[in-house]
Design an enzyme around this catalytic site. Structure first.
Site: not given
Length: 797
Positions: A94, A270, A273
């Protein structure tokens, strides 16, 4: 008493430390710094790409500065030009997906982050023929290996750029176990040869894992600690760097994102990221690594090799080398001759007899010495801004970086004040002072990057206009009073203005228009000369005999104003005139004369205002309306007080208007008509009080005498990358770097001013026959340079 102490102190300083001593110290500093930088590059490597990928710091919020080089901010058109017919692949988790999105948004800012996150995401710009893919492989495992293996076997599918990286999923899924780390090492080891094979023909980057903000991590991510991330990064680096035993690995480590994340991870939503601004910085670094060698941006020195020497540069190097050799030969011969003529001792009296023959300095010696010194100085210019020996950094504007140095120089300027030799309006000391403080402010403006702050920009525009105002005032006054329209005067002025710029055009491989201010003042000088020299030649002496000559001069000036107005609003006619060869070679920049038209139009009326002011002032002076005695106000007390009040109000009104500007284009449109208000207001404030005319700042006046050299030299040996960045002689200490580079820069500018003066005496003889022969040689020289330049331009296409 204080004045006496000041003068005694100044003599004491001058006794121990002169300008010559300063220049010797500057030379020693240059040699030491060059040796240190050369040794550093030999030891640490000369590849600025490695620095871009691995090191840097934040200058301010969201402004990243790589170590030793400058990073370019790519526009959409530039990115598409670089990546045309290219395929870029991002493969990983991600975090790599985030980097993919930021990279694509450089090409297409409207691209949206949508769709299933755990799948492949394609992007294609068919118009630009650019393809960028994200491939979802969150772990380094057999699936990722198979994908990479396909690329090694199929040259059609193989991307031109591969950006890979993964680790956090392995930590998360296996709960941070040691077995997972061991498996990660095995998997990295298995794909390392494949990546190395790809890296022989494609650009391959392995993105090291960024740190996390552990306090913000959700419960199912708590096992992803910075300690684990460091262990995985260490494994990746050691394995990928040792994948080839014979030479350095071709797989590039993208470790700079770790440094960026350390400063910005606290802004994460979070804890895992990065915020968007950090991702954009990493994506822009990737773009610089791949595209700088293709696009070759002026303000992007990272990953750019030293430009190859042109034929003209090689010829210039040969000329300066021969001059240096010639001067040393001349010096040795002259020294031997001097030894033979040493004073001898009389045998009877025992007294020394001095040689009565005093050999004058020859023109050849002046030429050789001047070109020898100039050659060494040009070598320094080349080292600073072409040879990639010294470092460069991007500018970053803060209010303190501009206004604090301004306060410093104002204090110094006020401290060093002396009485003027004469008390006339705009006397020589006063104009030198005016040029000096304006030049220092402009230098601070350039190095601080203050052009991004519109109020400062508008005030600096007035300073540039004031220089041009002085051009009109000074040249008109000379021709009007002395009536000297001879070719010798023209050649003197043109040589003084253009000598350094012509040399830099040759040595630094830059067009004449690049140094825009010199073409501007040169053209305006010629406009004033032609206007006054054309029949009928009207001078003050002639006009005093008949009032109608004043009307004739006003008619000439009116026609000049009409021509200026016509060209300002007829861009087509202006461009046709200056697009004719050989004018086009002088006034084109990047194949267009638009920049020249813009620069000329921006201050189109101020030279005329300077001429008109000089005409009115000299007329009032001739009729003895002004009181220019020491300590006397310029007019009667009532008129002087009234004019002072109006001037102060006008000065402040302009500043308030300039400070409230919101749109640069609109303010630039008004600037040519209104800049004269603040200029004339300043002149009246400075000259109406008698005490103000009687003193000047010797500190500012000293800089004013070399203001032209300071303005031109800053392009390459104080700033860098053709003024887009800052020269770094001493890395890691910005304050000390500015002090040292400024000291060297000022010494060089002063020396060039002296060289120009010395050469002007030799190159421009007073007798017309010799002068015309020199002019013929000069025309032939420039003709040869233009022909060689045209050949070079064709070879670059």
């Amino acid at each position: 008493m204080a004045a006496l102490a000041y003068n005694l102190g100044k003599r004491e300083i001058n006794h121990y430390f002169s300008v010559r001593s300063a220049k010797v110290l500057a030379l020693v500093a240059v040699l030491l710094l060059a040796a240190c930088h050369l040794a550093s590059r030999r030891y640490r490597g000369n590849d600025s790409c490695e620095y871009l990928l691995s090191s840097g710091r934040f200058l301010g919020e969201k402004v990243w500065q790589p170590h030793s080089c400058m990073m370019h901010k790519y526009k959409i058109s530039e990115a598409k030009t670089c990546l045309v017919d290219k395929h870029i692949a991002f493969i990983g988790d991600s975090r790599i997906r985030q980097l993919f999105y930021s990279f694509v948004k450089i090409i297409n800012p409207q691209f949206k982050e949508e769709g299933n996150k755990h799948e492949n995401i394609p992007f294609e710009d068919k118009a630009a023929s650019v393809k960028v893919d994200f491939l979802w492989h969150p772990e380094v495992n057999g699936s990722m290996k198979q994908c990479i293996k396909v690329w090694t076997e199929d040259s059609v599918l193989k991307p031109h750029v591969i950006v890979a990286g993964a680790a956090t999923w392995s930590i998360k899924i296996h709960n941070g176990s040691e077995e997972a780390l061991a498996q990660y090492k095995m998997n990295i080891t298995s794909i390392a040869p494949l990546l190395e094979k790809l890296a022989k023909t494609s650009d391959v980057y392995w993105v090291l894992q960024d740190p996390v903000y552990e306090d913000l991590l959700s419960e199912n991510r708590k096992m992803i600690t910075n300690e684990k991330i460091d262990a995985y990064n260490e494994a990746a680096v050691s394995i990928l760097n040792s994948s080839t035993r014979t030479s350095k690995s071709n797989v590039k480590m993208f470790s700079v994102s770790k440094l960026i994340a350390q400063e910005t991870i606290m802004e994460s939503l979070d804890g895992l990221h990065l915020p968007e601004s950090s991702r954009e910085t990493s994506a822009m670094i990737l773009m610089n690594v791949y595209c700088n060698k293709v696009v070759k941006p002026v303000d992007g020195s990272c990953c750019q090799p030293r430009p190859p020497l042109t034929l003209i540069q090689k010829l210039a190097a040969c000329f300066f080398t021969l001059s240096i050799i010639g001067y040393f030969i001349f010096y040795v011969i002259h020294r031997n001759a001097h030894r033979k003529n040493k004073p001898c001792t009389d045998l009877e009296s025992g007294e020394e007899k001095k040689n009565i023959i005093n050999t004058p300095v020859s023109s050849l010696e002046i030429l050789l010495q001047s070109f020898c010194k100039l050659g060494l100085i040009m070598a320094y210019f080349y080292m600073c801004d072409r040879a990639n020996l010294f470092m460069k950094e991007n500018k970053f504007y803060t209010h303190s970086s501009f206004f604090i140095p301004i306060i410093y120089i104002l204090v110094l300027g006020v401290f060093y004040n002396e009485n003027t030799k004469e008390t006339k309006v705009l006397n020589r000391e006063q104009t030198d002072e005016w040029k000096g403080w304006m030049q220092l402010v402009i230098l601070i403006y350039h190095i601080s990057g203050a052009s991004t702050f519109l109020p400062v920009y508008m005030h600096i525009r007035v300073l540039v206009a004031a220089y041009l105002f002085q051009t009109g005032y000074g040249h008109f006054s000379y021709f009007w009073i002395k009536g000297d329209f001879g070719i010798h005067r023209v050649c003197q002025v043109l040589f003084r203005l253009n000598f350094l710029v012509v040399v830099l055009c040759i040595v630094m491989d830059r067009p004449y228009q690049f140094y825009y201010f010199v073409p501007l003042v040169t053209v305006w000088f010629m406009v004033i000369y032609v206007t006054l020299a054309l029949w009928p030649q009207i001078t003050q002496k002639k006009a005093n005999g008949n009032f109608f000559w004043y009307l004739g001069l006003l008619l000439k000036l009116g026609l000049l104003l009409l021509c200026i107005w016509f060209l300002a609003y007829s861009q087509g006619a202006f461009e046709k005139i200056f697009s004719l060869w050989p004018l086009s070679k002088c006034f084109e920049l990047e194949g267009s004369v638009y920049e020249w038209w813009f620069r000329w139009r921006l201050d189109r009326y101020v030279v005329f205002h300077g001429v008109l002011f000089a005409f009115i002032y000299l007329a009032l002076q001739r009729r003895q309306i002004l009181s220019e005695g020491k300590g006397e106000p310029l007019f009667s007390n009532k008129i002087s007080n009234f004019l002072l009040f109006v001037s102060v109000v006008s000065f402040l009104t302009y500043s308030i208007w300039a400070s409230s500007c919101k749109n640069k284009a609109e303010c630039n449109e008004l600037h040519p008509s209104v800049s004269v208000v603040q200029i004339v207001a300043f002149i009246l404030i400075r000259n109406i009080p008698g005490y103000a005319r009687s003193i000047y700042s010797s500190f500012f006046a000293w800089f004013g005498k070399i203001s032209l050299e300071l303005f031109i030299c800053q392009y390459h040996i104080w700033l860098a990358a053709d003024t887009r960045g800052i020269l770094v002689l001493i890395p890691g200490n910005p304050t000390l770097n500015i002090i040292v580079s400024t000291f060297i820069f000022v010494c060089v500018a002063h020396e060039i001013s002296q060289i120009t003066t010395d050469l002007a005496q030799v190159v421009i003889p007073k007798d017309n026959p010799s002068l015309f022969r020199r002019l013929a040689c000069t025309i032939a020289f420039f003709g040869g340079v233009l022909i060689l330049s045209s050949i070079q331009d064709k070879s670059r296409l």
